[in-house]
Design a protein around this motif. Structure first.
Motif, mmCIF file in Angstrom:
data_model
loop_
_atom_site.group_PDB
_atom_site.id
_atom_site.type_symbol
_atom_site.label_atom_id
_atom_site.label_comp_id
_atom_site.label_asym_id
_atom_site.label_seq_id
_atom_site.Cartn_x
_atom_site.Cartn_y
_atom_site.Cartn_z
ATOM 1 N N LYS A 144 -19.368 -13.483 -20.021
ATOM 2 C CA LYS A 144 -20.133 -14.284 -19.072
ATOM 3 C C LYS A 144 -19.864 -13.741 -17.683
ATOM 4 O O LYS A 144 -18.710 -13.450 -17.343
ATOM 5 C CB LYS A 144 -19.695 -15.755 -19.152
ATOM 6 C CG LYS A 144 -20.480 -16.701 -18.251
ATOM 7 C CD LYS A 144 -20.022 -18.142 -18.474
ATOM 8 C CE LYS A 144 -20.818 -19.113 -17.611
ATOM 9 N NZ LYS A 144 -20.427 -20.519 -17.869
ATOM 10 N N LYS B 124 -21.384 -20.723 -10.633
ATOM 11 C CA LYS B 124 -22.830 -20.827 -10.852
ATOM 12 C C LYS B 124 -23.636 -20.932 -9.564
ATOM 13 O O LYS B 124 -24.834 -20.649 -9.558
ATOM 14 C CB LYS B 124 -23.137 -22.021 -11.756
ATOM 15 C CG LYS B 124 -22.709 -23.367 -11.194
ATOM 16 C CD LYS B 124 -22.949 -24.459 -12.218
ATOM 17 C CE LYS B 124 -22.465 -25.801 -11.707
ATOM 18 N NZ LYS B 124 -22.646 -26.873 -12.714
ATOM 19 N N GLN C 110 -25.610 -23.970 -19.408
ATOM 20 C CA GLN C 110 -24.709 -22.831 -19.510
ATOM 21 C C GLN C 110 -25.352 -21.672 -20.259
ATOM 22 O O GLN C 110 -24.728 -20.618 -20.440
ATOM 23 C CB GLN C 110 -23.418 -23.259 -20.223
ATOM 24 C CG GLN C 110 -22.614 -24.295 -19.455
ATOM 25 C CD GLN C 110 -22.240 -23.823 -18.059
ATOM 26 O OE1 GLN C 110 -21.616 -22.774 -17.894
ATOM 27 N NE2 GLN C 110 -22.620 -24.590 -17.044
ATOM 28 N N GLY D 214 -23.381 -18.012 -14.338
ATOM 29 C CA GLY D 214 -22.068 -17.408 -14.141
ATOM 30 C C GLY D 214 -20.963 -18.450 -14.101
ATOM 31 O O GLY D 214 -21.220 -19.658 -14.085
ATOM 32 N N HIS D 215 -19.735 -17.976 -14.098
ATOM 33 C CA HIS D 215 -18.603 -18.894 -13.936
ATOM 34 C C HIS D 215 -18.709 -19.614 -12.591
ATOM 35 O O HIS D 215 -18.432 -20.806 -12.491
ATOM 36 C CB HIS D 215 -17.281 -18.117 -14.032
ATOM 37 C CG HIS D 215 -16.974 -17.610 -15.401
ATOM 38 N ND1 HIS D 215 -16.619 -18.442 -16.434
ATOM 39 C CD2 HIS D 215 -16.979 -16.356 -15.908
ATOM 40 C CE1 HIS D 215 -16.400 -17.726 -17.534
ATOM 41 N NE2 HIS D 215 -16.611 -16.453 -17.243
ATOM 42 N N LEU E 38 -19.235 -13.389 -13.605
ATOM 43 C CA LEU E 38 -18.547 -14.216 -12.619
ATOM 44 C C LEU E 38 -19.555 -15.044 -11.835
ATOM 45 O O LEU E 38 -19.399 -16.246 -11.665
ATOM 46 C CB LEU E 38 -17.730 -13.339 -11.667
ATOM 47 C CG LEU E 38 -16.993 -14.063 -10.545
ATOM 48 C CD1 LEU E 38 -15.933 -14.994 -11.121
ATOM 49 C CD2 LEU E 38 -16.370 -13.066 -9.575
ATOM 50 N N ARG E 39 -20.614 -14.375 -11.341
ATOM 51 C CA ARG E 39 -21.661 -15.046 -10.583
ATOM 52 C C ARG E 39 -22.918 -15.175 -11.432
ATOM 53 O O ARG E 39 -23.136 -14.405 -12.361
ATOM 54 C CB ARG E 39 -21.991 -14.252 -9.310
ATOM 55 C CG ARG E 39 -20.861 -14.168 -8.300
ATOM 56 C CD ARG E 39 -21.301 -13.377 -7.077
ATOM 57 N NE ARG E 39 -20.328 -13.459 -5.993
ATOM 58 C CZ ARG E 39 -19.418 -12.531 -5.738
ATOM 59 N NH1 ARG E 39 -19.351 -11.447 -6.490
ATOM 60 N NH2 ARG E 39 -18.571 -12.690 -4.731
ATOM 61 N N THR E 40 -23.759 -16.129 -11.086
ATOM 62 C CA THR E 40 -25.053 -16.277 -11.745
ATOM 63 C C THR E 40 -25.933 -15.068 -11.396
ATOM 64 O O THR E 40 -25.936 -14.592 -10.265
ATOM 65 C CB THR E 40 -25.742 -17.570 -11.294
ATOM 66 O OG1 THR E 40 -24.967 -18.681 -11.765
ATOM 67 C CG2 THR E 40 -27.160 -17.677 -11.842
#
Length: 621
Positions: A446, A403, A149, A400-401, A448-450
């Motif tokens: 953080k 990932k 993470q 990201g959330h 949303l997306r990686t």
């Protein structure tokens, strides 16, 4: 960041601004930075739409920022002062692909990632040979069920075949075979630009991936060296067998000029920069050549790769596969088999005198190529050292959330010499975006997306670093990448232009409509598509053929419903868009016929030129 601070401290001297400065902006943030950052907000899940860029709230440890507050905070971080300092650090030393300076800069960017993203540096530098478990896992584990993470940063090392120049010469031979004239192949070391004077011959003038050779032949002029130009010569009965072709830069990628000449039997090619293609800002129109003024320095030379980019980009010896250190290799089919040299206008002008009449008028008055060959024989020598060369892609990731959905943003780091515009302006923009993400991470945010960041290497040789990474992780990219955003050359003139996949076009247009113009009160960034540079004509001439081509290209770029041009190739988005089908974009400020002449791939793409002519105050970066 000791390494980056050392770079920043090396170049902080004052560089004078021009006598006539553009209007001062009402907003301090660099507009390319603002555009990139604002577009990223949508892709990364900061969904609040901002219509003003007011003061940003500073994060408080016990206060969770709202979406709008996060947006404003992120957008408040990039600033012209930081961008200018970074440009002075990165663009005041040569850093060609595979060089020791390039490797040093790769480690500086690695340290930037570690510092901004709160990554504790490991005991050993995370520099991994491509194909090893460490290198593979650094990317593949980003979207696995057991992914960390925390942000990560590393360097992938690939091993393509590149070359460097040894000795080169260009001569006009007399009847007895001895040289009666020899070209000076070194750009002038004018002390008015200190960096130019210091590094004028640090990176010799040559073509990347050019063929080693020593050839002689009569000289034939081929205009731009397009297929149409060569067809015209063939139709006129011109035989290029055993000849050396001389063509001017423009209209088609330089490698293709050589490819067609080779197919028609030529033994060598010379490519020069013609002031006819510089628009209004020419010596003929009364402008002084750089560094005294904004016109082309007649000794400037456009280096560049002569790979057949449209055949395939990347390492010539491992097509479709990553260039690992122990890779099985084959003879490259996307590189020339005849030697070539890039030359200056001063040398090109002298050689064209040997031909005399370049054009003739037909019965209907149409101008066509004369196809005449020089009476004298020309000798072209191009000796190069071709070998497997390590290159370094510096990478980072923020989980990201979601990932397993990934947005990639990148810019190449290597330059032919100093590269203040190409690519340092893009690297500076990328650096400021990284700083913005670092500030958000420290506030507890953080995405949303990686997010994957990339500082690509060896783009100048043929999009090598990005292509090798794309070939290495093709399946992973195709499965997980949502979009690729490119920041190559964000500031080389006054005209803002954008190209993108159709799925991103509306996002880009809406973003540009909501961002203020960099220098004109009351306008927005979208309006900057119509900016034409500061040197508006009062008298003088512009080459008619060039002007027609420029206006045609401008119209074509606005042919779509969104006025966002489709992407072709030529930068690091190629592997993502053309080979892997990932939606991509590329934006920046480019030159017009009324801007100071952009000395593309020349020693004169320097920091001084950038500060005085391209972007005084760094408001467009």
């Amino acid at each position: 960041m000791p390494a980056e601070k050392a770079r920043l401290a090396e170049k902080q001297e004052y560089i004078p601004l021009p006598a006539t400065e553009p209007q001062q902006p009402h907003d301090r943030g660099g507009k390319f930075l603002r555009f990139s950052a604002y577009a990223l907000l949508s892709l990364f899940g900061l969904k609040a739409v901002i219509h003003t860029f007011g003061p940003a709230p500073r994060p408080h440890p016990h206060h969770r920022l709202t979406g709008a507050e996060r947006d404003r905070f992120f957008l408040s971080v990039p600033n012209p002062e930081s961008a200018l300092a970074a440009s002075r650090a990165y663009a005041t030393h040569p850093h060609s692909a595979g060089s020791s300076a390039d490797f040093k800069d790769a480690k500086v960017i690695l340290e930037l990632f570690q510092t901004e993203f709160g990554i504790t540096p490991p005991t050993a530098l995370p520099i991994f040979s491509a194909g090893t478990p460490d290198s593979r896992n650094a990317t593949l584990h980003l979207t696995s069920h057991h992914a960390s993470q925390k942000p990560s940063a590393w360097v992938d090392v690939y091993y393509p075949v590149l070359n460097t120049p040894l000795d080169r010469s260009l001569q006009i031979l007399g009847e007895d075979g001895s040289a009666v004239w020899e070209a000076n192949l070194v750009e002038d070391a004018d002390p008015l630009d200190e960096d130019v004077a210091k590094y004028a011959d640090a990176v010799p003038t040559w073509h990347g991936l050019s063929k080693d050779g020593d050839v002689e032949g009569q000289l034939v002029y081929a205009n731009y060296g397009t297929k149409a130009d060569y067809d015209e010569l063939v139709e006129a009965g011109v035989d290029l067998t055993g000849k050396i072709v001389i063509a001017r830069y423009g209209s088609v990628f330089r490698g293709l000029k050589i490819k067609r000449a080779q197919e028609l039997g030529a033994v060598g090619v010379l490519i020069y920069s013609d002031p006819r293609d510089d628009g209004y800002v020419t010596v003929e129109n009364g402008f002084a050549p750089y560094p005294a003024g904004p016109a082309r320095n007649p000794s400037s030379v456009q280096r560049g790769s002569v790979q057949y980019l449209s055949s395939y980009p990347g390492d010539p010896t491992t097509p479709g596969l990553p260039a690992y250190e122990n890779a099985e290799r084959e003879e490259g089919t996307n590189i020339p088999k005849i030697p070539s040299l890039p030359i200056s206008w001063s040398n090109g002008e002298r050689l064209l005198e040997e031909i005399g009449e370049l054009y003739v008028r037909g019965k209907e008055g149409k101008r066509t190529l004369s196809g005449k060959a020089s009476a004298a024989t020309i000798r072209l020598v191009n000796h190069v050292d071709t070998k497997v060369t390590p290159i370094w892609n510096t990478m980072a990731a923020i989980p990201g959330h979601i990932k397993d959905e990934v947005v990639i943003i990148g810019c190449h780091r290597d330059a032919w010499v100093l590269g203040a515009a190409d690519p340092t302006s893009g690297t500076v923009s990328l650096r400021e975006i990284i700083r913005g993400f670092g500030a958000l991470l420290r506030s507890g945010w953080k995405p949303l997306r990686t997010v994957v960041f990339a500082s690509w290497d060896a783009e100048e040789f043929g999009l090598v670093g990005s292509t090798e990474w794309g070939e290495d992780f093709a399946e992973w990219i195709s499965k997980h990448a949502v979009a690729y955003l490119n920041t190559d050359t964000s500031a080389s003139g006054s005209h803002w232009n954008a190209g993108a996949s159709p799925s991103l076009a509306n996002l880009i247009k809406q973003t540009a409509l909501e961002i203020p113009h960099p220098t004109v009160e009351g306008k927005n960034l979208w309006d900057a598509r119509n900016d034409e540079g500061p040197f508006q004509p009062t008298d003088g001439v512009i080459d008619a053929e060039f002007l027609e081509s420029y206006q045609s290209a401008k119209q074509e770029s606005r042919a779509s419903k969104t006025d966002i041009r489709p992407l072709g190739s030529g930068s690091d988005y190629t592997v993502f868009l053309q080979h892997l089908g990932v939606a991509s974009s590329d934006e920046g400020f480019g030159p017009t016929p009324f801007d100071a002449v952009f000395h593309y791939h020349s020693i004169y793409d320097s920091q001084r030129f950038q500060e005085i002519y391209t972007d005084p105050g760094f408001h467009r970066h």
